[in-house]
Design an enzyme around this catalytic site. Structure first.
Site, PDB file in Angstrom:
ATOM      1  CG  ASP A 258      -2.204   0.834   0.889  1.00  0.00           C
ATOM      2  OD1 ASP A 258      -2.158   1.643  -0.064  1.00  0.00           O
ATOM      3  OD2 ASP A 258      -3.220   0.709   1.606  1.00  0.00           O
TER       4      ASP A 258
HETATM    5  C1  BGC Z   1      -5.051   3.213   0.151  1.00  0.00           C
HETATM    6  C2  BGC Z   1      -5.207   2.157  -0.919  1.00  0.00           C
HETATM    7  C3  BGC Z   1      -5.025   2.771  -2.282  1.00  0.00           C
HETATM    8  C4  BGC Z   1      -3.714   3.509  -2.333  1.00  0.00           C
HETATM    9  C5  BGC Z   1      -3.429   4.145  -3.691  1.00  0.00           C
HETATM   10  C6  BGC Z   1      -3.809   4.057  -0.036  1.00  0.00           C
HETATM   11  O1  BGC Z   1      -3.767   5.126   0.839  1.00  0.00           O
HETATM   12  O2  BGC Z   1      -5.025   2.572   1.411  1.00  0.00           O
HETATM   13  O3  BGC Z   1      -6.464   1.551  -0.804  1.00  0.00           O
HETATM   14  O4  BGC Z   1      -5.099   1.775  -3.258  1.00  0.00           O
HETATM   15  O5  BGC Z   1      -3.702   4.521  -1.359  1.00  0.00           O
HETATM   16  O6  BGC Z   1      -4.248   5.212  -3.951  1.00  0.00           O
END
Ligand code: BGC
Length: 706
Positions: A258
């Site tokens: 993530d």
């Molecule tokens: C979120 C994810 C997301 C990623 C990219 C993160 O802060 O937890 O769900 O895919 O950002 O945008």
């Protein structure tokens, strides 16, 4: 693949790590505030293998051209984006769409989203989110398919099928990323990013099944969650990612961290520096470092220290390149087709917009409304963006049909009046008097209240999940007029509003329905569409009841009104405000005559379960029949009910029909002593009904012989 092996032999260490690094413009590569030029330098040097946050065909094409024309090895980029509920055409938010209990719809909306996404050059979506959650304080409940592992697995599988189709290289397919593995939905007290400390059993029984369902069925990528599990951040969990996901499930796709989660291993308290963080993540089998600097800056150091091997790096690069091959990017790095036709996409958004709302209450059949009624439309949650929910991808310039527009389009001139009353947040109550005035002059009030999109989603946990701002005052003033009132509740979670459910005659949970909200709402209010949505999450009466869900384990002292030494509360009922599966229709369905083909089975058999459904109402409609099971005597004890089937049936007024479930006895398995799937011989209870409310269920028992 010989082609990939050849590339690998030609790649420098920097280029290899580049394939494992996902950047974005204005992101965190190299410094906290790099310029576009820094990014382009990294790109030209082969130090970036994928990018996020780039929208539009021209933007992706410009950067892809650099990758395939100006880099030494001409390896194309993957562009990634969170296509959570549509790319340009925004559909209902996932918790809303889950309420449709409709895998076919889930797949169709994902397919449209995939076509629109790919047409812009984006080839990987960070969806579906398959995080089961039983805590509506957690802001990300809006992105989740709700409380039930079986339903979440169906939802995630349908989404993956819709996004990916049969062939990832097609011009209308994108790779899906199922996220966020590691029981993210169980964060302590519903607080985003907080620690998770649950039993192995719960992890296996509740949180992992949707991930397993997609990992074993070709999902392109998996993303671990931000949280730790009992002290081990999932981003660094070799047990979860390498042993379970890759080892036990055989997943050989890409694991992408993530956002900045690899460097955050330092703050988690498990790594001293970037190199150690990078080593932990790579050893756990995380292939791509999203927006972190850990792989780019830390892996070379980790390699020198001997904390990772070049074979580990190669293994990860191989998986990233394999995904690029599967996406057809080496042959066709640029989009080859336009997205789906706008008219059809909007029609689908309208269909989804009518299937996702849940009619919670409808006293004296206030709904559907009659066309000649004078309606006062009151409330702050009526407009454009307010109805879309978070993650709008490229949907920002698309016309959103507001509730006011939707109602005006079907009502006679002069029959719709309007007052905002209050803002969704803030303290100004000066507009309430005007709202009360128009309410008094109307036959019916439609009161549109709820949360803002920003109250839900990431980093949007709430300790009190009621109406923000002064909306309660507005609602009470309107209800005090005594006019019949339909409440449209826009929200990304169940809201604890017992007073509202007591006082309003009709309440419909809209969630955030997407770009066709107004039309969908008009269809439902005037009965051109018959509500069929059902809650995918139990609706609590108060925050104190959380977590509340239907699949709990039995207690030795089940609640009884006649015995105070039973499991309940002194100050609130033990039941939810509305149970899992609750959702009214303008039809009235009766479900009965539950039967099975025979009464005893072996573990190799399939149980045929049938029930009769009749429509005793005056309108044609669709009922969703739920099948729950319980292993009556098990070791350890099984939950009191577990969802194992959903069937839909459409019935004309007065008509009846039969729903038929075919349930493999193997599907009665639950994690046994060693947490592997086990069907324990003995008696099972089968429950069929319209919701999880005990009174709504027909029951029968079968025996499984060993
Ligand atoms: C979120 C994810 C997301 C990623 C990219 C993160 O802060 O937890 O769900 O895919 O950002 O945008």
């Amino acid at each position: 693949m010989a082609f990939i092996e050849k590339l690998l032999r030609e790649m420098t260490l920097d280029e290899k790590i580049g394939q494992l690094t996902m950047g974005n413009i204005g992101g965190v590569i190299h410094s906290n505030n790099p310029s576009d030029d820094d990014l382009l330098d990294d790109l030209r040097a082969g130090r970036l293998g994928s990018l996020i946050g780039i929208y539009g065909e021209a933007a992706t094409a410009r950067l892809q051209r650099i990758a395939v024309e100006e880099t030494r090895l001409r390896i194309p980029l993957i562009f990634a984006c969170d296509v959570m509920h549509g790319y340009r055409t925004i559909f209902p938010v996932p918790l809303g769409e889950a309420s449709a209990f409709d895998p076919d719809l889930w797949e169709r909306t994902a397919r449209v989203a995939a076509a629109e996404t790919r047409a812009d050059g984006v080839t990987l979506t960070f969806a579906p989110m398959a995080d089961v959650t039983r805590d509506p304080r957690w802001g990300r409940v809006v992105e989740s398919p709700g409380e039930d592992p079986w339903l979440a697995a169906q939802f995630a599988a349908a989404k993956v099928k819709g996004f990916q189709g049969a062939d990832l290289s097609r011009s209308d397919a994108v790779g899906a990323t199922v996220k966020h593995i590691g029981a993210y939905g169980a964060v302590t007290a519903g607080r985003d990013y907080a620690s998770v400390d649950i039993s192995e059993r719960q992890l296996n029984e509740v949180y992992l099944p949707p991930f397993r369902a997609t990992a074993e069925n070709g999902v392109a990528a998996i993303m671990p969650s931000f949280n730790d599990l009992a002290g081990v951040p999932t981003t660094a969990s070799a047990t979860l990612l390498r042993d379970i996901v890759r080892g036990r499930w055989g997943f050989d796709g890409v694991i992408v961290s993530d956002f900045n989660a690899v460097p955050e291993l330092i703050k988690h308290g498990v790594a001293e520096d970037l190199a150690q963080a990078a080593a932990l993540a790579l050893r756990a089998s995380v292939d791509i470092d999203m927006l972190g600097t850990a792989y780019m800056l830390g892996l070379p150091v980790a390699l020198k220290r001997g904390d990772v091997t070049i074979e580990m790096i190669d293994e990860a690069v191989r998986r990233v390149l394999t995904l690029k091959v599967k996406l057809g990017l080496f042959e066709r790095p640029f989009p080859a087709a336009r997205g789906s036709a706008e008219r059809e996409a909007r029609a689908l958004a309208r269909e989804a917009g009518t299937k996702s709302p849940v009619l919670l209450k409808n006293e004296q059949s206030l709904l559907p409304l009659k066309p000649q009624q004078r309606i006062a439309l009151i409330g702050p949650v009526l407009g454009g963006d307010l109805l879309l929910g978070g993650w709008q991808a490229a949907g920002n310039d698309v016309k959103v049909v507001t509730i006011r527009e939707g109602l005006s389009a079907v009502m006679s001139p002069g029959t719709l009046s309007f007052a905002k009353g209050v803002d969704p947040i803030g303290d100004d109550v000066s507009g309430i008097a005007e709202a009360v005035r128009i309410a008094r002059e109307a036959d019916v009030v439609v009161l549109s209240i709820g949360e803002l999109e920003g109250h839900t989603g990431e980093a949007a946990s709430r300790a009190d999940i009621d109406l923000p701002g002064r909306q309660r005052e507005l609602a009470e003033a309107v209800l005090d007029t005594g006019r019949p009132t339909v409440v449209l509740l826009s929200a990304g979670r169940p809201l604890t509003l017992p007073w509202l459910f007591e006082r309003a005659q009709a309440v419909m949970a809209l969630w955030f329905p997407g770009i066709e909200t107004g039309n969908a709402v008009a269809d439902l209010l005037f009965g051109r569409a018959n509500p069929s949505g059902k809650l995918a999450i139990s609706w609590p009466r108060s925050v104190g009841q959380i977590p509340i869900f239907c699949g709990e384990r039995p207690t030795g002292r089940p609640f009884s009104t006649s015995d105070m030494y039973t499991s309940g509360y002194l100050d609130t009922p033990v039941t939810p405000q509305f149970p899992f599966g609750h959702g009214l229709s303008y039809s009235r369905f009766e479900i009965g005559n539950l039967r099975t083909n025979v009464a005893a089975f072996t573990t190799a058999d399939t149980i045929i379960i049938e029930a009769d459904v009749s429509n005793a109402g005056a309108m044609a409609g669709e009922e969703t029949v739920l099948l729950f099971v319980r292993d009556v005597v098990a070791w350890p004890a099984a939950p009191v009910m577990e969802l194992r089937g959903v069937k839909k049936i459409r019935l004309a007024p007065g008509a009846s029909g039969t729903v038929r479930f075919e349930l493999a006895v193997k599907a009665l398995a639950f994690p046994g002593g060693d947490l592997g799937p086990e069907v324990q011989p003995g008696e099972f209870e089968l429950m069929v009904g319209s919701s999880a409310a005990p009174a709504a269920l027909a029951r029968t028992r079968i025996r499984v012989n060993g």
